[in-house]
Every structure is written in structure tokens, then in C-alpha cells.
Motif scaffolding. Structure first.
Motif, PDB file in Angstrom:
ATOM      1  N   GLN A   1     -12.957 -15.784  -3.560  1.00 56.21           N
ATOM      2  CA  GLN A   1     -12.442 -14.005  -2.737  1.00 56.21           C
ATOM      3  C   GLN A   1     -10.969 -14.885  -2.499  1.00 56.21           C
ATOM      4  O   GLN A   1     -10.379 -13.499  -2.397  1.00 56.21           O
ATOM      5  CB  GLN A   1     -12.844 -15.367  -1.028  1.00 56.21           C
TER       6      GLN A   1
ATOM      7  N   THR B   1     -23.571  -0.912  -6.884  1.00 58.10           N
ATOM      8  CA  THR B   1     -21.974  -0.991  -5.078  1.00 58.10           C
ATOM      9  C   THR B   1     -22.475  -1.429  -3.975  1.00 58.10           C
ATOM     10  O   THR B   1     -22.081  -2.208  -3.609  1.00 58.10           O
ATOM     11  CB  THR B   1     -21.922   1.168  -4.982  1.00 58.10           C
ATOM     12  N   LEU B   2     -23.470  -1.088  -3.582  1.00 58.50           N
ATOM     13  CA  LEU B   2     -24.342  -2.055  -2.456  1.00 58.50           C
ATOM     14  C   LEU B   2     -23.861  -3.519  -2.826  1.00 58.50           C
ATOM     15  O   LEU B   2     -23.817  -3.923  -1.945  1.00 58.50           O
ATOM     16  CB  LEU B   2     -25.513  -1.559  -1.938  1.00 58.50           C
TER      17      LEU B   2
ATOM     18  N   THR C   1     -20.077 -10.254  -1.657  1.00 57.97           N
ATOM     19  CA  THR C   1     -18.049 -10.210  -1.484  1.00 57.97           C
ATOM     20  C   THR C   1     -18.242 -11.221  -0.802  1.00 57.97           C
ATOM     21  O   THR C   1     -17.592 -12.031  -0.484  1.00 57.97           O
ATOM     22  CB  THR C   1     -17.621  -9.232  -1.482  1.00 57.97           C
ATOM     23  N   THR C   2     -19.268 -11.360  -0.446  1.00 58.76           N
ATOM     24  CA  THR C   2     -19.209 -12.417   1.112  1.00 58.76           C
ATOM     25  C   THR C   2     -19.751 -13.638   0.881  1.00 58.76           C
ATOM     26  O   THR C   2     -19.412 -14.452   1.178  1.00 58.76           O
ATOM     27  CB  THR C   2     -19.658 -11.895   2.178  1.00 58.76           C
TER      28      THR C   2
ATOM     29  N   LEU D   1     -22.896  -5.006  -4.825  1.00 65.05           N
ATOM     30  CA  LEU D   1     -21.456  -5.897  -4.904  1.00 65.05           C
ATOM     31  C   LEU D   1     -20.865  -6.028  -3.564  1.00 65.05           C
ATOM     32  O   LEU D   1     -19.758  -7.600  -3.703  1.00 65.05           O
ATOM     33  CB  LEU D   1     -20.207  -4.632  -6.125  1.00 65.05           C
ATOM     34  N   ALA D   2     -20.902  -4.972  -2.574  1.00 61.41           N
ATOM     35  CA  ALA D   2     -20.277  -5.630  -2.006  1.00 61.41           C
ATOM     36  C   ALA D   2     -20.380  -6.489  -0.969  1.00 61.41           C
ATOM     37  O   ALA D   2     -20.225  -7.160  -0.314  1.00 61.41           O
ATOM     38  CB  ALA D   2     -20.576  -4.215  -0.697  1.00 61.41           C
ATOM     39  N   PHE D   3     -21.949  -6.621  -0.938  1.00 58.91           N
ATOM     40  CA  PHE D   3     -22.718  -7.880  -0.002  1.00 58.91           C
ATOM     41  C   PHE D   3     -22.641  -8.996  -1.097  1.00 58.91           C
ATOM     42  O   PHE D   3     -22.417 -10.064  -0.115  1.00 58.91           O
ATOM     43  CB  PHE D   3     -24.458  -7.543  -0.181  1.00 58.91           C
TER      44      PHE D   3
ATOM     45  N   LEU E   1      -5.416  -8.273  -4.964  1.00 64.37           N
ATOM     46  CA  LEU E   1      -6.101  -7.047  -3.897  1.00 64.37           C
ATOM     47  C   LEU E   1      -5.130  -6.571  -3.515  1.00 64.37           C
ATOM     48  O   LEU E   1      -4.549  -5.595  -3.563  1.00 64.37           O
ATOM     49  CB  LEU E   1      -7.188  -6.614  -2.436  1.00 64.37           C
TER      50      LEU E   1
ATOM     51  N   VAL F   1      -9.587 -13.012  -5.270  1.00 64.87           N
ATOM     52  CA  VAL F   1      -9.963 -11.876  -5.039  1.00 64.87           C
ATOM     53  C   VAL F   1      -8.812 -10.824  -4.789  1.00 64.87           C
ATOM     54  O   VAL F   1      -8.078 -10.373  -4.538  1.00 64.87           O
ATOM     55  CB  VAL F   1     -10.827 -11.285  -4.716  1.00 64.87           C
ATOM     56  N   SER F   2      -8.190 -11.318  -3.517  1.00 60.43           N
ATOM     57  CA  SER F   2      -6.978 -11.263  -1.942  1.00 60.43           C
ATOM     58  C   SER F   2      -6.382 -10.646  -3.054  1.00 60.43           C
ATOM     59  O   SER F   2      -5.700 -10.162  -2.340  1.00 60.43           O
ATOM     60  CB  SER F   2      -7.869 -11.974  -0.770  1.00 60.43           C
TER      61      SER F   2
END
Lengths: 152, 283
Positions: free
Chosen positions: B38, B23-24, B30-31, B26-28, B45, B41-42
């Protein structure tokens, strides 16, 4: 507990997206996440943090991903505090929320990138601390309301 | 209640740690996604946040409706006065262009829109408009308020679009003084505090004089903004580099936060297309 967390998440998006409030409205998303993180395992807290962060990033053209990183790390940290603090003192909850929110703002500032972020003193220290105090104040009100509800 | 007791050595604990790590990551991750991913995805969402963006649209429209009727009447009166002389000038301009064998200057079509701003972290300098591809709005379409330039559309979807205003670090516009004597580039510059964000007219040759108080307009170079939209007025000199370049601080024509009702440029006017002659060439 989950109903109140869901209500906090909804309230956050109503105020910040629906009614376009910025810093005037408290960060209910972080508050809800910090409450939920103490009830969840490490991976579930991280997952919830990632989802919350991605929803915040949906409106962020400036630094996509910065909220995801900040919320995932804060939720993971929140889950870790379960093993470190019992959290039965009255001071713990507001202090935990204050630290969590400030950490979230600090990580967000770091993850934003130098070309987008404002100076450290303004954004991470002044705004971050005031925002954390604001949410900590809301956390006190929230805990009073919740305890009065549970006494009924 | 939480389940305590899953030590790191147990299978469940290891799996939990592994999932947390993923999960971490995945979070990193995204940038580091490409900007197009992006944006996709945006957009996905934002579909999930549609009830809130719809509420935002309703609130903004209600706010725009609350504009005083007297103010609108005054604007209508002054526009009527302008239009009464405008037709004669347009006709004269057309006759002169025909005499000089020049192409008809193209007009532009605009869509009226209501602007709204999300208040989430990282969404500063961005806005939503309630018109999208269904209305002909495309990425890079200029967004104008009655006083001047607000910003530019960044992403357009079926029923709404996301734009950036002039305070966004990516905002750039080629510009000129109202008399067309000096050309430069207008850009945003971050201040020490958010309220100190400034609009800068940059790249002015050192020898060219720019008087304070002069109006700065879009020059039309670069093809994004049409020529002649007000950007701001020259406030003071910002910096001089050696003896070859100067930059000026502008007083912006539009305060982005106060813009509620805007016009989004969607392309060349259909009226101008009707001016083509029988051979299909413009005059």
C-alpha cells in the motif's frame, strides 16, 4: 463536457492538496466523477472511479483503499442511472449529485474500518449530509454556468 | 453521447459487465494489500500528484515566512538569554561526567522543515514535511515544534516525508512527568466528535499521585523519541480501572493544525561524536 470534468478534477486537487483545504472546499472530484459517469459505459465509469479513488488514497495513511471502493461504486452507480433516469428535469442534477456524494461518504465511512472512523452520526450523517448539500449547491452553479456557456 | 442499447445479453454488454466486476474487485483488493505494498502504491500515486504537493510546499513556506518579525526577535532574545547560561551548565555537566567516568550525553541533529497537510478524505492526522531521505530523515523520526512534540515520520522519500501527528490512532509515546516520578504511555483517543480527540496519559499505577497541571515529557524509553520533549500538561483524570490503573487527559503542548515550522530529528549530533577519546570510546 470532458474539459469541465478535467477542470473539476484539477480544481479539487489544487484546493485539497495544493492549498490544504479540508471540508471547507467542496468535493469537486466526486462532482466531476458523477458528471462523467453519466456519459460513460459501466466499465469505463468504474475504471475512472478507481483512478480517482486511488488518487485520493495516495494521501490516506489511515484507510488506504476506502476512497477507491467508494469512488468505484459511486461511478458504477452513476453509470447505471443513465438507464433509469433520463435526467432532463432541473431538479434531477442536484438531486443526483446530492445522492451520489452522500453515498460516497457513507461507503467511505463503512470501508474505513471501526478503529479509524468517527461516530456514524457525526461523520456519515451530519458531515455526509452537509458535504452532499454543499456539492449539490455547487452542482446547481455548475449547471447554470455550463448552460450559459453552451448558449453562447 | 452515451451508447444505449447494449443489452446484458450482447457480447459487448457481457464484456462491459466482466470489466466492471474486475474493476470492483481491484478496488476492494486495495484494502487487503499488505501495508508495505500500500505504501509503495501510495508513493507511486503521489508522484502523479507532485505538482499539487509542490504547490502545497510553496504555500506552506510562504505562510511560515509571514510570521511576524517581532515575534521572531522576541524568541531570539529569550534564546540568547538561555544560551548565555547554557554553556556554563554544559561545561559543568561535562566536568562532572568526566569525574564520574560517565559517557557524554548525546545530542541530536535536527532538520528544520515546513509542514503541510493534505485535505483529502482519510488523510486526517497526517502531514507532509519538505525534508526527506536526502536530508537524512528516516521513518520513525520525531517531529517537534518549539512548544513540544508534534508527531512522528511514517514514510520518508527522497525530498519529502509523510508523518502522523498525535491525533492519529497509531500514535504512542512512552512518557513521564517532568520530575521523573511517574512513567506511563501517551496515546490518542478518539472523541465523539473530531474536535473531542484527546491525548491520554495511560498506564499510571493507581497508587501513584499525578497532580493536575504537571508537565508530561517523553521518557526516552522505546528508542523512538528522545527524552525530555514536552507532550502536554495533565488536565484531568480520565478513568480509573479497578484499583490498579489510572489514565489522565492531557492538554497537548502543540495543536497539530497550528504547527507550520517544525524540526525533524535525523540522528545523533556530529558534535557529540567528536567527544570520543583517542581510543574511540565516549567519556
Amino acid at each position: 463536457m470532458w474539459v469541465s470534468v478535467l477542470m473539476l478534477f484539477t480544481l479539487h486537487f489544487v484546493l485539497h492538496i495544493g492549498l490544504s483545504y479540508g471540508r471547507e472546499a467542496p468535493d469537486f472530484l466526486t462532482l466531476g466523477l458523477l458528471i462523467a459517469a453519466r456519459e460513460l459505459s459501466l466499465s469505463r465509469a468504474a475504471g475512472l472511479g478507481l483512478v480517482a479513488g486511488l488518487l485520493e488514497d495516495a494521501m490516506s495513511l489511515l484507510a488506504f483503499g476506502a476512497n477507491s471502493i467508494a469512488m468505484t461504486l459511486v461511478a458504477t452507480g452513476g453509470s447505471v442511472t443513465r438507464d433509469l433516469f433520463v435526467g432532463d428535469s432541473r431538479l434531477f442534477f442536484p438531486a443526483y449529485v446530492f445522492a451520489g456524494k452522500w453515498t460516497r461518504d457513507l461507503i467511505h465511512w463503512l470501508a474505513m474500518g471501526p478503529e479509524v472512523r468517527h461516530p456514524f452520526i457525526e461523520q456519515a450523517v451530519l458531515e455526509g449530509m452537509l458535504g452532499a448539500l454543499y456539492v449539490a449547491g455547487i452542482a446547481i452553479v455548475f449547471s447554470i454556468v455550463r448552460s450559459s456557456w453552451s448558449e453562447r | 453521447m452515451p451508447s444505449y442499447g447494449n443489452g446484458p445479453d450482447s457480447g459487448a454488454g457481457t464484456r462491459d459487465l466482466f470489466l466492471t466486476g474486475v474493476t470492483l474487485l481491484l478496488a476492494f483488493g486495495t484494502t487487503y494489500l499488505p501495508q508495505s505494498t500500500q505504501e509503495r502504491v501510495s508513493m507511486l500515486l503521489q508522484e502523479g500528484l507532485r505538482p499539487f504537493t509542490a504547490l502545497q510546499g510553496l504555500v506552506s513556506e510562504e505562510g511560515a515566512r509571514r510570521v511576524r518579525v517581532e515575534a521572531l526577535q522576541e524568541e531570539l532574545d529569550s534564546l540568547s538569554a538561555m544560551m548565555s547560561t547554557h554553556r556554563a551548565v554544559t561545561d559543568e555537566n561535562r566536568t562532572l561526567r568526566k569525574l564520574l567516568d560517565l559517557r557524554e550525553a548525546l545530542g541530536y541533529d535536527y532538520r528544520p522543515a515546513t509542514i503541510s497537510r493534505p485535505g483529502t478524505p482519510g488523510s486526517e492526522s497526517t502531514f507532509l514535511v519538505n525534508v526527506g531521505t536526502e536530508d537524512g530523515v528516516r521513518a520513525s523520526a520525531p517531529v517537534l515544534a518549539p512548544a513540544g512534540l508534534v508527531g512522528v515520520i511514517r514514510e520518508s522519500r527522497s525530498s519529502n516525508a509523510v508523518g502522523i501527528d498525535w491525533t492519529h490512532p497509531d500514535f504512542r509515546s512512552s512518557a513521564m512527568l517532568a520530575d521523573g516520578s511517574v512513567y506511563g504511555m501517551v496515546e490518542s483517543r478518539r472523541g465523539d466528535f473530531r474536535e473531542d480527540d484527546r491525548l491520554i496519559l495511560n498506564g499510571i499505577p493507581y497508587h501513584q499521585e499525578v497532580a493536575l497541571g504537571q508537565v508530561v515529557l517523553t521518557s526516552g524509553l522505546g528508542g523512538v523519541f528522545p527524552r525530555g520533549i514536552a507532550i502536554g500538561t495533565v488536565l484531568r483524570i480520565e478513568e480509573e480501572e479497578g484499583a490498579w490503573r489510572k489514565a489522565y487527559v492531557l492538554d497537548p503542548a502543540v495543536a497539530p493544525g497550528s504547527a507550520t515550522h517544525v524540526l525533524v530529528l535525523v540522528g545523533e549530533s556530529a558534535d557529540s561524536l567528536n567527544l570520543s577519546d583517542s581510543e574511540g570510546e565516549y567519556r
